[in-house]
Design an enzyme around this catalytic site. Structure first.
Site, PDB file in Angstrom:
ATOM      1  N   GLY A  31      43.486  41.284  45.128  1.00 14.39           N
ATOM      2  CA  GLY A  31      43.087  42.311  45.474  1.00 14.39           C
ATOM      3  C   GLY A  31      43.004  42.474  46.937  1.00 14.39           C
ATOM      4  O   GLY A  31      43.531  41.472  47.772  1.00 14.39           O
ATOM      5  N   HIS A  37      51.414  41.966  50.095  1.00 13.85           N
ATOM      6  CA  HIS A  37      51.544  42.271  48.858  1.00 13.85           C
ATOM      7  C   HIS A  37      52.528  43.500  48.411  1.00 13.85           C
ATOM      8  O   HIS A  37      53.203  43.474  47.579  1.00 13.85           O
ATOM      9  CB  HIS A  37      50.037  42.786  48.108  1.00 13.85           C
ATOM     10  CG  HIS A  37      48.837  41.811  48.225  1.00 13.85           C
ATOM     11  ND1 HIS A  37      47.936  41.685  49.128  1.00 13.85           N
ATOM     12  CD2 HIS A  37      48.702  40.680  47.533  1.00 13.85           C
ATOM     13  CE1 HIS A  37      47.210  40.884  48.910  1.00 13.85           C
ATOM     14  NE2 HIS A  37      47.543  40.037  47.945  1.00 13.85           N
ATOM     15  N   GLN A  61      38.892  29.134  40.990  1.00 13.23           N
ATOM     16  CA  GLN A  61      39.778  28.481  42.257  1.00 13.23           C
ATOM     17  C   GLN A  61      38.954  28.494  43.444  1.00 13.23           C
ATOM     18  O   GLN A  61      39.474  28.018  44.493  1.00 13.23           O
ATOM     19  CB  GLN A  61      41.119  29.319  42.224  1.00 13.23           C
ATOM     20  CG  GLN A  61      41.044  30.723  43.181  1.00 13.23           C
ATOM     21  CD  GLN A  61      42.398  31.205  43.058  1.00 13.23           C
ATOM     22  OE1 GLN A  61      43.012  31.769  41.839  1.00 13.23           O
ATOM     23  NE2 GLN A  61      42.987  31.410  44.277  1.00 13.23           N
ATOM     24  N   GLY A 147      53.991  35.070  47.003  1.00 13.41           N
ATOM     25  CA  GLY A 147      54.119  34.915  48.715  1.00 13.41           C
ATOM     26  C   GLY A 147      54.288  33.512  49.152  1.00 13.41           C
ATOM     27  O   GLY A 147      53.554  32.761  48.561  1.00 13.41           O
ATOM     28  N   LYS A 149      53.313  32.475  52.013  1.00 12.60           N
ATOM     29  CA  LYS A 149      52.198  31.901  52.867  1.00 12.60           C
ATOM     30  C   LYS A 149      51.575  30.649  52.294  1.00 12.60           C
ATOM     31  O   LYS A 149      51.103  30.024  52.754  1.00 12.60           O
ATOM     32  CB  LYS A 149      51.446  32.809  53.437  1.00 12.60           C
ATOM     33  CG  LYS A 149      50.247  32.538  54.230  1.00 12.60           C
ATOM     34  CD  LYS A 149      49.465  33.604  54.690  1.00 12.60           C
ATOM     35  CE  LYS A 149      48.521  34.322  53.613  1.00 12.60           C
ATOM     36  NZ  LYS A 149      47.441  33.490  53.424  1.00 12.60           N
ATOM     37  N   ASP A 150      51.392  31.245  50.796  1.00 13.24           N
ATOM     38  CA  ASP A 150      50.663  29.929  50.036  1.00 13.24           C
ATOM     39  C   ASP A 150      51.951  29.063  49.339  1.00 13.24           C
ATOM     40  O   ASP A 150      52.095  29.107  48.325  1.00 13.24           O
ATOM     41  CB  ASP A 150      49.688  30.660  48.910  1.00 13.24           C
ATOM     42  CG  ASP A 150      48.703  31.484  49.574  1.00 13.24           C
ATOM     43  OD1 ASP A 150      47.693  30.764  50.207  1.00 13.24           O
ATOM     44  OD2 ASP A 150      48.762  32.549  49.412  1.00 13.24           O
ATOM     45  N   SER A 186      44.097  38.571  52.941  1.00 15.12           N
ATOM     46  CA  SER A 186      42.856  39.432  52.736  1.00 15.12           C
ATOM     47  C   SER A 186      41.900  38.938  53.244  1.00 15.12           C
ATOM     48  O   SER A 186      40.757  39.845  53.925  1.00 15.12           O
ATOM     49  CB  SER A 186      42.683  39.145  51.329  1.00 15.12           C
ATOM     50  OG  SER A 186      43.685  39.769  50.593  1.00 15.12           O
ATOM     51  N   ARG A 187      41.698  37.515  53.844  1.00 13.68           N
ATOM     52  CA  ARG A 187      40.672  36.979  54.751  1.00 13.68           C
ATOM     53  C   ARG A 187      40.806  37.352  56.042  1.00 13.68           C
ATOM     54  O   ARG A 187      39.767  37.032  56.661  1.00 13.68           O
ATOM     55  CB  ARG A 187      40.667  35.453  54.203  1.00 13.68           C
ATOM     56  CG  ARG A 187      40.312  34.930  53.073  1.00 13.68           C
ATOM     57  CD  ARG A 187      39.921  33.556  53.033  1.00 13.68           C
ATOM     58  NE  ARG A 187      39.251  33.045  51.695  1.00 13.68           N
ATOM     59  CZ  ARG A 187      39.999  32.569  50.726  1.00 13.68           C
ATOM     60  NH1 ARG A 187      41.269  32.439  50.665  1.00 13.68           N
ATOM     61  NH2 ARG A 187      39.274  32.303  49.692  1.00 13.68           N
TER      62      ARG A 187
HETATM   63  O1  PAF Z   1      47.449  34.212  45.582  1.00 16.34           O
HETATM   64  C1  PAF Z   1      46.543  34.751  45.087  1.00 16.34           C
HETATM   65  O2  PAF Z   1      46.117  35.834  45.449  1.00 16.34           O
HETATM   66  C2  PAF Z   1      45.924  33.820  43.837  1.00 16.34           C
HETATM   67  O3  PAF Z   1      45.846  32.514  44.261  1.00 16.34           O
HETATM   68  C3  PAF Z   1      46.492  34.226  42.522  1.00 16.34           C
HETATM   69  C4  PAF Z   1      47.983  33.583  42.546  1.00 16.34           C
HETATM   70  C5  PAF Z   1      46.579  35.626  42.395  1.00 16.34           C
HETATM   71  C6  PAF Z   1      45.808  33.412  41.573  1.00 16.34           C
HETATM   72  O4  PAF Z   1      44.330  33.745  41.457  1.00 16.34           O
END
Ligand code: PAF
Length: 289
Positions: A31, A37, A61, A147, A149-150, A186-187
């Protein structure tokens, strides 16, 4: 658009859709949606019949001293983006729904979880892999988008899908950046004006690394020294890691002989930010501003 909060209802929806021959495209998120997104939704809309997005801030996580409680949440604001992209279903379960009393099953991607973000966040990818596996079982997607980025997260999920024979096509989408180059996250809302300015050192570092590589420098120590200098010259920045590694194994490299990942994590104030670029593959370098 349908908002579903119960696992049973989500599974029922997906089973019915499949029975009707519809394919499901899935965008998992936590979110507080932004342009990154939006690009996943845009890409996903064209890849199947039903577009499902999950909004779930996944407690497992986050570490005990991390920002789970304060992680930005804005379901109302998120809905505007969801409507604009014609999302069919938003799955928004509670933590209790996802992790009821007695929950004790986790997925551990042994090696890919260890380097880069795994060093300072050793619990993180276990939590990501576990929730994504659960979400895949609930939403039953044919295709899922994440994405780049991760990028470590993307590699971890691809490995899990391959190793556990999950029938999901996992697709990555390029980093989306603010107009000045800061990767959308988001951060970013945590940053005050001064920190927001300081955060640009991540992008500047990525650009420097890319430029050096394009100028023929393949020795990672030489590139990393210059890249580190850029971040270290920003007084508000504290480096977690800056690394050049093999894009598939994420193992550190001394020389770049094939596609490599330049990745960094830097804390600005209390906000930990990540960024990366792929060296040696121009097609994936299509940054979106
Ligand atoms: O990238 C994210 O927003 C989160 O790590 C994910 C993949 C939704 C898992 O909680």
């Amino acid at each position: 658009m349908k908002l579903i909060t119960s696992i049973n209802e989500m599974q029922q929806f997906s089973t019915d859709a499949k029975r009707r021959g519809k394919s499901i495209v899935f965008v998992p998120t936590m979110g507080h949606l932004h342009g990154g997104h939006a690009s996943l939704l845009k890409k996903g809309r064209g890849l199947g019949d039903m577009l499902v997005m999950s909004i779930f801030v996944n407690p497992i996580q986050f570490g005990p001293k991390e920002d789970y409680a304060s992680y930005p949440r804005d379901l109302k604001g998120d809905m505007a983006l969801v409507e604009a992209h014609k999302v069919d279903v938003v799955f928004n379960p509670t933590a209790e729904e996802m992790y009821p009393e007695g929950f004790q099953t986790y997925i551990d991607i042994e090696r890919l979880s260890k380097p880069l973000c795994g060093i300072s966040r050793p619990w993180h990818f276990r939590g990501v892999a576990t929730v994504v596996a659960k979400l895949f079982n609930i939403v039953k997607p044919d295709t899922a988008l994440f994405g780049e980025k991760d990028l470590q997260q993307l590699q971890v999920i691809k490995r899990m899908v391959h190793d556990l024979n999950m029938e999901v096509n996992v697709i990555g989408a390029p980093i989306v950046r603010e107009i000045d180059g800061l990767a959308m996250s988001s951060r970013n809302v945590y940053l005050n004006k001064e920190q927001r300015k300081a955060a640009l050192c991540l992008y500047n570092a990525v650009v420097k690394g890319k430029d050096m590589f394009h100028n023929g420098i393949k020795d990672t120590r030489v590139i990393l020294k210059e890249v580190r200098n850029i971040v270290e010259s920003e007084p508000l920045a504290v480096i977690d890691y800056i690394q050049i590694c093999n894009i598939n194994t994420l193992e550190g490299l001394e020389k770049i002989t094939e596609k490599a990942l330049l990745a960094l994590a830097v804390t600005i104030g209390k906000t930990r930010l990540i960024d990366n670029t792929v060296l040696g593959n121009e097609q994936r370098e299509q940054y979106i501003f």
